[in-house]
Design a protein around this motif. Sequence first.
Motif, PDB file in Angstrom:
ATOM      1  N   LYS A   1       4.011   5.954  -7.097  1.00  4.48           N
ATOM      2  CA  LYS A   1       4.885   4.650  -6.581  1.00  4.48           C
ATOM      3  C   LYS A   1       5.667   4.293  -5.973  1.00  4.48           C
ATOM      4  O   LYS A   1       5.918   4.700  -4.728  1.00  4.48           O
ATOM      5  N   GLY A   2       5.462   3.013  -5.654  1.00  2.00           N
ATOM      6  CA  GLY A   2       5.619   2.601  -3.857  1.00  2.00           C
ATOM      7  C   GLY A   2       4.592   2.459  -2.842  1.00  2.00           C
ATOM      8  O   GLY A   2       5.045   1.614  -1.615  1.00  2.00           O
ATOM      9  N   ARG A   3       3.967   3.243  -3.087  1.00  2.00           N
ATOM     10  CA  ARG A   3       3.202   3.233  -1.571  1.00  2.00           C
ATOM     11  C   ARG A   3       2.266   1.597  -1.527  1.00  2.00           C
ATOM     12  O   ARG A   3       1.905   0.589  -3.306  1.00  2.00           O
ATOM     13  N   GLU A   4       1.958   1.636  -0.814  1.00  2.00           N
ATOM     14  CA  GLU A   4       1.128   0.080  -0.700  1.00  2.00           C
ATOM     15  C   GLU A   4      -0.318   0.328  -0.720  1.00  2.00           C
ATOM     16  O   GLU A   4      -0.570   1.747   0.121  1.00  2.00           O
ATOM     17  N   GLY A   5      -1.065  -0.669  -0.410  1.00  2.00           N
ATOM     18  CA  GLY A   5      -2.964  -0.861  -0.728  1.00  2.00           C
ATOM     19  C   GLY A   5      -2.927   0.759  -1.928  1.00  2.00           C
ATOM     20  O   GLY A   5      -2.208   0.961  -3.162  1.00  2.00           O
ATOM     21  N   ARG A   6      -4.766   1.618  -1.720  1.00  2.00           N
ATOM     22  CA  ARG A   6      -4.999   1.837  -2.558  1.00  2.00           C
ATOM     23  C   ARG A   6      -4.302   3.401  -3.029  1.00  2.00           C
ATOM     24  O   ARG A   6      -3.970   3.729  -1.728  1.00  2.00           O
ATOM     25  N   PHE A   7      -4.392   3.953  -3.968  1.00  2.00           N
ATOM     26  CA  PHE A   7      -3.981   5.338  -3.852  1.00  2.00           C
ATOM     27  C   PHE A   7      -5.652   6.502  -4.021  1.00  2.00           C
ATOM     28  O   PHE A   7      -5.491   6.137  -4.941  1.00  2.00           O
ATOM     29  N   LEU A   8      -5.790   7.275  -2.931  1.00  2.00           N
ATOM     30  CA  LEU A   8      -6.618   8.040  -3.482  1.00  2.00           C
ATOM     31  C   LEU A   8      -6.208   9.919  -3.282  1.00  2.00           C
ATOM     32  O   LEU A   8      -5.485  10.521  -3.103  1.00  2.00           O
ATOM     33  N   THR A   9      -6.578   9.685  -4.841  1.00  2.00           N
ATOM     34  CA  THR A   9      -6.679  11.287  -5.318  1.00  2.00           C
ATOM     35  C   THR A   9      -7.681  12.107  -5.633  1.00  2.00           C
ATOM     36  O   THR A   9      -8.975  11.625  -5.829  1.00  2.00           O
TER      37      THR A   9
ATOM     38  N   ALA B   1     -17.161  10.738   3.607  1.00  2.00           N
ATOM     39  CA  ALA B   1     -16.143  10.462   4.331  1.00  2.00           C
ATOM     40  C   ALA B   1     -16.389   8.364   4.753  1.00  2.00           C
ATOM     41  O   ALA B   1     -15.629   8.079   4.808  1.00  2.00           O
ATOM     42  N   HIS B   2     -17.375   7.616   5.363  1.00  2.00           N
ATOM     43  CA  HIS B   2     -17.670   6.830   5.186  1.00  2.00           C
ATOM     44  C   HIS B   2     -17.199   5.702   4.545  1.00  2.00           C
ATOM     45  O   HIS B   2     -16.373   5.013   4.497  1.00  2.00           O
ATOM     46  N   LEU B   3     -17.304   6.442   3.165  1.00  2.00           N
ATOM     47  CA  LEU B   3     -17.056   5.977   2.049  1.00  2.00           C
ATOM     48  C   LEU B   3     -15.513   5.968   1.548  1.00  2.00           C
ATOM     49  O   LEU B   3     -14.983   4.609   1.229  1.00  2.00           O
ATOM     50  N   ILE B   4     -14.826   6.946   1.407  1.00  2.00           N
ATOM     51  CA  ILE B   4     -13.624   6.983   1.550  1.00  2.00           C
ATOM     52  C   ILE B   4     -12.336   5.975   2.837  1.00  2.00           C
ATOM     53  O   ILE B   4     -11.957   5.534   2.178  1.00  2.00           O
ATOM     54  N   HIS B   5     -13.273   6.230   4.211  1.00  2.00           N
ATOM     55  CA  HIS B   5     -12.703   5.180   4.738  1.00  2.00           C
ATOM     56  C   HIS B   5     -12.406   3.901   4.110  1.00  2.00           C
ATOM     57  O   HIS B   5     -11.648   2.817   4.521  1.00  2.00           O
ATOM     58  N   ARG B   6     -13.733   3.416   3.911  1.00  2.00           N
ATOM     59  CA  ARG B   6     -13.879   2.336   3.713  1.00  2.00           C
ATOM     60  C   ARG B   6     -12.802   1.859   2.079  1.00  2.00           C
ATOM     61  O   ARG B   6     -13.145   0.858   1.760  1.00  2.00           O
ATOM     62  N   LEU B   7     -12.846   2.692   1.548  1.00  2.00           N
ATOM     63  CA  LEU B   7     -12.133   2.842  -0.340  1.00  2.00           C
ATOM     64  C   LEU B   7     -10.814   2.326   0.304  1.00  2.00           C
ATOM     65  O   LEU B   7      -9.986   1.603  -0.448  1.00  2.00           O
ATOM     66  N   LYS B   8     -10.238   2.979   1.688  1.00  2.00           N
ATOM     67  CA  LYS B   8      -8.931   2.830   1.553  1.00  2.00           C
ATOM     68  C   LYS B   8      -8.604   1.528   2.259  1.00  2.00           C
ATOM     69  O   LYS B   8      -7.378   1.270   2.443  1.00  2.00           O
TER      70      LYS B   8
ATOM     71  N   ASP C   1      -4.293  10.843  -0.724  1.00  2.00           N
ATOM     72  CA  ASP C   1      -2.707  10.991  -0.788  1.00  2.00           C
ATOM     73  C   ASP C   1      -2.683  12.084  -1.912  1.00  2.00           C
ATOM     74  O   ASP C   1      -1.568  12.229  -1.431  1.00  2.00           O
ATOM     75  N   LEU C   2      -3.121  12.869  -2.669  1.00  2.15           N
ATOM     76  CA  LEU C   2      -2.792  13.723  -2.971  1.00  2.15           C
ATOM     77  C   LEU C   2      -4.090  14.704  -3.611  1.00  2.15           C
ATOM     78  O   LEU C   2      -5.774  13.946  -3.935  1.00  2.15           O
TER      79      LEU C   2
END
Length: 203
Positions: free
Chosen positions: A15-23, A84-91, A144-145
């Motif tokens: 809640k209130g976070r900008e962009g994608r939230f990655l759990t 790891a590169h994929l995670i950076h791209r998803l962000k 993020d979580l």
Amino acid sequence: MTPDALAAEIRAHAKGREGRFLTALAGPPGSGKSTLAKAVVQALGPGARVVPMDGFHFDDAVLEARGQRQIKGAPETFDVHGFAHLIHRLKSEAEVAIPLFDRERELSRAAADIVTAEDRILVIEGNYLLLDERPWAALAPLFDLRIWLDVPEDELDQRLLARWAHFGKTPAAARAWIDGNDMPNIRRAKAGLKGADLVINWP
């Protein structure tokens, strides 16, 4: 924790976070990560989706060449740098193609699905997302979580026996694979766990 309760927990953190939230939903082999991730995403509704780590398995031909075929599923048999590169791209990128692992064929399919701009909450599931070993340890801060799915070893053993029977292994072959490969990976993932925000039991 039920999928609905976990979905509510993720919503509260996002809640209130900008962009994608990655759990990160991490857990040992057989812990039910994939099933739980799908149920949580269904509870979250539109704008949520699963991203599996398993698409980054090295191909069997690569493992054979490296002498690692018999430890397939261990941390060193994944393309962790590509993941790891994929995670950076998803962000940072609106649309990202992701690979998926085809367990029936025992291989990864490149660009098998697309994360779109509408996908704002991602549940990323995998065995080693919170593993405190290089180079895996660099992943945890990207999420993020961070959630760890804890299941007793005897329960994991029974689930894995059922899994390998489903995929055609004889009882003896399944027993040998679990004892020689799955169980060492389970213990390695548990011993190397670091940085979990939540530790849950499911089901």
